[in-house]
Design a protein around this motif. Sequence first.
Motif: not given
Length: 451
Positions: A71-87
């Motif tokens: 984590y970093n204050v100026d960042e957003v890290i996401r894992i996105i599934l093939p159906d467009g949902k954020v895992a």
Amino acid sequence: MTLRKRFTLFTIFWFIFILILFNIFVYFYVIKITTQSEEQVIANKVNLMLDNPQIQTTTRLTDPELLNEYYNVDEVIRIILPDGKVANISGSDSALLELPAVFYDQHQTGMQTKGGERILYMRVPLYKDGKVVAMLEVNRILNELDNYLQILVAALSVTSGGAILFAIFGTYWFTSRLTAPIGQMVNTMREIDRSGKLRQIDLHGHEESAELQQLVRAFNQMIERLDRTFARQKQFVADASHELKTPLTVISSYAGLLKRWGRDDENIRNEAIDAIDMEAARLQNLTKSMLTLAEAEQEDWLRQEMFDVVQLVDELAGMLQTTFQRSIRVKPISRVVRMVGDKDKIRQLLVILLDNAIKYSKDPIDVTIALNKNIVKIDVRDKGIGIPENEIPHLFERFYRVDGARSRSTGGVGLGLSIAKRIVDLHEGQISVFSLPDLGTTITIQFKQRR
């Protein structure tokens, strides 16, 4: 518009133009370098996450603690599934959290803008058994970098404004010093026009610039040359007036004599007619010589051509021998000596020299012609009365006559040798005189052959 204002405006315009180009270059160069640095930071972080076995094997993609350590204050890290949902997601920036979740099955890196803020992103597909099962996305907002860029723009603006002000005052000061001699020249010319007296510019105060010194020196040299020219013209007018006064006085005197007694006295009438005729002829010769000398002052007086000096001297010597019944011996070292010059003016020069030799000597006259190292040399030698040594430096002055036998009785007007000197100078030649009283005179002229 004055020269000072034109030069100042021109200099400032180009200075501002170059300064703007430089600031634009600096701004975009800094953006490029810092953006590449941020991209490298994200790439290093992505590589570090891909080395994590839990992410690499895709076994715990939905674990809330999986992304917290990155984590970093100026960042957003996401894992996105093939159906467009954020895992899985990690981050707190509201602008980044509002970004729509879109699944991509290819590696992507780029920049996008949201609300006037730049966002750098990197998307990497995650594989399991050779198939894409999710996408790892890192979004980094460049607020801090943009703040630094704003500071950079402010700094460039302030320094550029200061530089422009400095350039304006500096250029105006420099142009003031640069145009000062011109202003002095204008004032000097106005003073000359007002007073009618020539004067030069003082060199004091222009020691720092060689160009200004050259400009002032050139102006002073021009003034000095004009001064000499005016002095020569004044002297010429005075001498000419004196020379003209004598024949005019004689003519006027004899005309008066004819009016009073000449009508009835044949002897007086004949004497007056002879005197008037002689003085009129002298006046004609004087006027002709003065006109010739005036024409000789023009730079385009010459008509250049190639001619044979030996042939010219032979023809001239034959003519003068027939006219004056005097022996003129031509002694050429070479049978043909060619040079480039004005044939008629060289002929006139030789006539002047030979005429003087005939007038002031009774023995044969020798003319020697030689060519040595592309220098044509002509010697006119007589065995006459000669010239005193102290008189030689003045021979080529206008209306100058040597005392004694060289007087008006010879019929000269004192302009022949001045015309001869001018002809030699226009041909870029040299003329010299060697003489001893009662032994004779040798006049030597030299010209470049210039084929």
